[in-house]
Scaffold this active site. Structure first.
Site, PDB file in Angstrom:
ATOM      1  N   HIS A   1      -5.906  -0.574   5.745  1.00  0.00           N
ATOM      2  CA  HIS A   1      -5.584   0.157   6.982  1.00  0.00           C
ATOM      3  C   HIS A   1      -6.285  -0.409   8.221  1.00  0.00           C
ATOM      4  CE1 HIS A   1      -3.649   2.771   4.240  1.00  0.00           C
ATOM      5  NE2 HIS A   1      -4.636   3.606   4.004  1.00  0.00           N
TER       6      HIS A   1
ATOM      7  N   ASN B   1      -2.956  13.070   4.095  1.00  0.00           N
ATOM      8  CA  ASN B   1      -3.971  13.483   5.065  1.00  0.00           C
ATOM      9  C   ASN B   1      -3.671  13.043   6.497  1.00  0.00           C
ATOM     10  OD1 ASN B   1      -5.786  14.704   3.073  1.00  0.00           O
ATOM     11  ND2 ASN B   1      -6.126  12.604   2.371  1.00  0.00           N
TER      12      ASN B   1
ATOM     13  N   TYR C   1      -8.427  16.697  -1.793  1.00  0.00           N
ATOM     14  CA  TYR C   1      -7.190  17.201  -1.202  1.00  0.00           C
ATOM     15  C   TYR C   1      -6.146  17.355  -2.304  1.00  0.00           C
ATOM     16  CZ  TYR C   1      -5.428  12.380  -1.535  1.00  0.00           C
ATOM     17  OH  TYR C   1      -5.036  11.144  -2.001  1.00  0.00           O
TER      18      TYR C   1
ATOM     19  N   HIS D   1       0.843  -1.204   0.000  1.00  0.00           N
ATOM     20  CA  HIS D   1       0.000   0.000   0.000  1.00  0.00           C
ATOM     21  C   HIS D   1       0.868   1.240   0.000  1.00  0.00           C
ATOM     22  CE1 HIS D   1      -4.158   1.598   0.561  1.00  0.00           C
ATOM     23  NE2 HIS D   1      -3.436   2.689   0.795  1.00  0.00           N
ATOM     24  N   CYS D   2       1.032   1.814  -1.185  1.00  0.00           N
ATOM     25  CA  CYS D   2       1.765   3.069  -1.336  1.00  0.00           C
ATOM     26  C   CYS D   2       1.159   3.810  -2.526  1.00  0.00           C
ATOM     27  CB  CYS D   2       3.262   2.821  -1.529  1.00  0.00           C
ATOM     28  SG  CYS D   2       3.669   1.616  -2.822  1.00  0.00           S
ATOM     29  N   HIS D   3       1.532   5.065  -2.659  1.00  0.00           N
ATOM     30  CA  HIS D   3       0.948   5.918  -3.695  1.00  0.00           C
ATOM     31  C   HIS D   3       2.042   6.658  -4.461  1.00  0.00           C
ATOM     32  CE1 HIS D   3      -2.906   5.466  -1.539  1.00  0.00           C
ATOM     33  NE2 HIS D   3      -2.254   5.794  -0.434  1.00  0.00           N
TER      34      HIS D   3
ATOM     35  N   ASP E   1       1.885   2.868   3.367  1.00  0.00           N
ATOM     36  CA  ASP E   1       0.971   3.985   3.107  1.00  0.00           C
ATOM     37  C   ASP E   1       1.730   5.250   2.703  1.00  0.00           C
ATOM     38  OD1 ASP E   1      -1.553   5.169   2.798  1.00  0.00           O
ATOM     39  OD2 ASP E   1      -1.580   5.915   4.853  1.00  0.00           O
TER      40      ASP E   1
END
Length: 288
Positions: A176, A248, A44, A26-28, A243
């Site tokens: 999460h 946020n 956002y 889970h990464c962006h 993450d």
């Protein structure tokens, strides 16, 4: 103008070496905005966190594989995600955001690029629950390809969603840790519902977002018992992720090296760590 803080510029190096083939599930990637603009009407605006920085972080942490999750700020434009997958030379997989305009052809193109799941946000700050008709439309498109769903929800929503989840024709992953509240304890209804997914063969859980379930102060130790409980309950259907770049975040910005070490504290057995970090993502995302 950004309304999200950037990740730490110099995260620590983990004290414990991750096993070969470890996967950040889970990464962006965000932008860069001058190449991959952010979506109109987004909830956002992050600072740029491009593929090059993600690759450098993974090299620093000792992570070989990753799953890049399409960010809400990029909406349905997957160009930044697809660029990251192409640059990875097969080491990354992707999770898409799909809507009513998705077609068999568009989903097939994403599949050929390395996407293996679709994500739906149920949390209020990202727009709340999806349209049921859109949800069913997407499920119908991705199930034949062997994809799964990633679900971003608040723990209190899980009991009410369980009947629908049990009827799904494909696996699903709760992101999460369902954003349960560590302060409520392991016996809270939301936590019991999350642990109860162990009885549902198609259910998976990501022990990511350690900072999001606690008081928001490093090193987020109050979340460790929840990670441990999930790994013990679902050892073959638990995934781990950083993450990064932590969009946020309202408390302390996580140190990704500390997050790796926290997982070692929560999962001290070598075989269990290898199961979660290597074997489980390889099976779900199709890594060799």
């Amino acid at each position: 103008m950004s309304d999200c803080r950037p990740p730490l510029a110099s995260p620590s190096r983990p004290r414990y070496a991750l096993p070969p083939g470890a996967c950040d599930t889970h990464c962006h990637v965000f932008g860069p905005a001058d190449v991959f603009p952010y979506a109109e009407g987004r909830s956002y605006t992050p600072p740029d966190a491009p593929q090059s920085r993600l690759a450098a972080l993974h090299a620093h942490l000792g992570i070989r594989r990753a799953v890049v999750v399409q960010a809400n700020c990029h909406g349905g434009d997957h160009a930044a995600l697809l660029d990251a997958l192409a640059r990875s030379e097969g080491r990354y997989r992707g999770v898409a955001l799909l809507g009513a305009d998705a077609t068999p052809a568009s989903v097939r193109a994403l599949h050929e690029a390395g996407v293996r799941a679709a994500r739906f946000n149920f949390v209020p700050h990202l727009g709340g629950a999806p349209d049921p008709a859109v949800f069913d439309h997407v499920v119908g498109l991705i199930a034949p390809l062997g994809w799964h769903l990633c679900l971003h929800l608040d723990g209190a929503q899980l009991p009410g969603l369980l009947p629908r989840l049990r009827a799904l024709p494909l696996p699903f992953v709760i992101d999460h840790m369902g954003r349960v509240r560590a302060a409520d304890g392991l016996d809270a209804p939301a936590v019991r519902a999350l642990l109860g997914l162990a009885d549902l063969p198609g259910a998976w859980v990501k022990v990511s977002g350690l900072d999001r379930i606690g008081a928001g102060r490093r090193p987020f130790a109050e979340g460790i018992p929840f990670v441990r409980a999930l790994v013990e309950a679902m050892p073959e259907r638990t995934l781990w992720g950083t993450d990064w770049p932590h969009p946020n975040v309202r408390g302390d910005m996580p140190d990704d090296g500390e997050l790796c070490d926290a997982f070692f504290l929560a999962c001290p057995e070598d075989d269990a760590r290898r199961q979660v970090l290597v074997h489980n993502p390889a099976r779900l995302y199709g890594f060799p």
